[in-house]
Design a protein around this motif. Structure first.
Motif, PDB file in Angstrom:
ATOM      1  N   UNK A  40       0.816  -1.217   0.000  1.00  0.00           N
ATOM      2  CA  UNK A  40       0.000   0.000   0.000  1.00  0.00           C
ATOM      3  C   UNK A  40       0.849   1.266   0.000  1.00  0.00           C
ATOM      4  N   UNK A  41       2.080   1.181   0.479  1.00  0.00           N
ATOM      5  CA  UNK A  41       2.958   2.341   0.505  1.00  0.00           C
ATOM      6  C   UNK A  41       3.904   2.422  -0.671  1.00  0.00           C
ATOM      7  N   UNK A  42       3.769   1.494  -1.627  1.00  0.00           N
ATOM      8  CA  UNK A  42       4.650   1.483  -2.797  1.00  0.00           C
ATOM      9  C   UNK A  42       4.341   2.659  -3.713  1.00  0.00           C
ATOM     10  N   UNK A  43       5.376   3.210  -4.335  1.00  0.00           N
ATOM     11  CA  UNK A  43       5.212   4.378  -5.205  1.00  0.00           C
ATOM     12  C   UNK A  43       4.283   4.090  -6.379  1.00  0.00           C
ATOM     13  N   UNK A  44       4.225   2.839  -6.823  1.00  0.00           N
ATOM     14  CA  UNK A  44       3.344   2.494  -7.940  1.00  0.00           C
ATOM     15  C   UNK A  44       1.869   2.664  -7.591  1.00  0.00           C
ATOM     16  N   UNK A  45       1.549   2.653  -6.290  1.00  0.00           N
ATOM     17  CA  UNK A  45       0.148   2.748  -5.864  1.00  0.00           C
ATOM     18  C   UNK A  45      -0.247   4.147  -5.418  1.00  0.00           C
ATOM     19  N   UNK A  46       0.688   5.070  -5.426  1.00  0.00           N
ATOM     20  CA  UNK A  46       0.420   6.427  -4.951  1.00  0.00           C
ATOM     21  C   UNK A  46       0.259   7.367  -6.136  1.00  0.00           C
ATOM     22  N   UNK A  47      -0.830   8.144  -6.117  1.00  0.00           N
ATOM     23  CA  UNK A  47      -1.105   9.067  -7.216  1.00  0.00           C
ATOM     24  C   UNK A  47      -0.010  10.121  -7.341  1.00  0.00           C
ATOM     25  N   UNK A  48       0.222  10.543  -8.589  1.00  0.00           N
ATOM     26  CA  UNK A  48       1.142  11.647  -8.871  1.00  0.00           C
ATOM     27  C   UNK A  48       0.297  12.891  -9.185  1.00  0.00           C
TER      28      UNK A  48
END
Length: 312
Positions: free
Chosen positions: A20-28
């Motif tokens: 859940x904290x991976x950069x792939x899952x965080x909006x840009x």
């Protein structure tokens, strides 16, 4: 060696929480539409997997406990009525639905029906084997009401309040866990079926903590009730009981000097052990005689794993 239902659940939940904290899952930024769409799709998928992991654990652990109760010396007719109904009418109804699902998926449903038939027949004569489909399989998902029905079948009183109480005593907070379960189920359904669903990383992380608390509370309550039924405890055979009464928890807290073993309500440590595996083995040995559940907590005091010594 295959993992237990509890170990499998904890491994999956921990992996999802980390992801859940991976950069792939965080909006840009809003203009990075392609990345944000991918991240949203991945988060929605993980929400479905996370909730399914909890459902799978509840079903698998219930099956383990039904296997344990099956080895009782108590006559089937003396088990609680709701358990008897689940092991007969409930099992036949659930397995029929599962057989239809298997048939629609191109699989052979006959062996499934035959095995369930043998299990139901065992309630009349011979070695008892309560079908694993007796509880937890009335629908495609496990609702909060069905979780309560499972515990009620084991003659545990006040199911969701007991789950919340046990989790709270272990350091998981005091939020009513039925409400958390229902909210997570709504998120799961939205993530699976709503094209506009947008599960957030915080939603995933929050649910992973709540799922651990729910699974812990459910397992401790169900395991205690199942053991009492198996042993033919006259009180639980006669009526539903509040199994948290008289239940003492043994904790393993991760401290600066190692893993601190202590009993609930006692400040002084029983033992401090450097190695995690050795600490767990020692705590389980110490807990088994009194059937105390062993709960491991992290440095923040949150429960991260457990072993219910009533039925391991």
């Amino acid at each position: 060696m295959s993992l237990s239902s509890r170990e499998s659940f904890l491994r999956r939940i921990k992996t999802i929480e980390q992801a859940a904290g991976d950069a792939f899952l965080i909006d840009r930024v809003l203009t990075d539409v392609a990345h944000n769409n991918r991240a949203r799709l991945l988060r929605n998928g993980l929400m479905v997997v996370a909730f399914t992991s909890l459902e799978d654990f509840i079903r698998a652990r219930t099956g383990d406990l039904l296997d344990s109760v099956s080895r009782t010396a108590v006559h089937f007719s003396d088990l609680p009525e709701i358990m008897r109904n689940a092991a007969t009418m409930g099992a036949m109804k659930a397995v029929r639905m599962r057989a239809e699902m298997a048939k629609n998926a191109g699989q052979d449903p006959i062996s499934l029906l035959q095995e369930a038939g043998q299990h139901v027949a065992s309630t009349a004569a011979g070695a008892l084997q309560i079908s694993r489909y007796s509880l937890g399989y009335s629908g495609s998902n496990v609702s909060s009401n069905e979780v309560a029905q499972i515990l009620t079948a084991f003659h545990a009183m006040d199911a969701w309040n007991e789950i919340t109480l046990i989790a709270s005593r272990c350091g998981a907070g005091s939020m009513p866990l039925k409400a958390a379960y229902d909210q997570a189920m709504q998120l799961r359904h939205s993530a699976a079926h709503n094209a506009d669903a947008n599960t957030q990383p915080r939603d995933l992380q929050t649910f992973c903590s709540q799922a651990t608390a729910i699974a812990l509370g459910f397992d401790v309550v169900a395991s205690r009730a199942a053991r009492l039924l198996k042993e033919g405890d006259p009180v639980i055979l006669a009526k539903k009981v509040r199994v948290s009464d008289g239940l003492v928890i043994r904790f393993l807290d991760h401290g600066s000097k190692g893993y601190v073993e202590r009993k609930e309500g006692v400040v002084r440590a029983v033992k401090i052990t450097k190695d995690a595996d050795d600490a767990v083995k020692r705590a389980v040995r110490n807990a088994q005689k009194a059937h105390e559940p062993v709960v491991s907590r992290d440095a923040s005091g949150l429960p991260v794993s457990w072993i219910p010594t009533d039925v391991m």
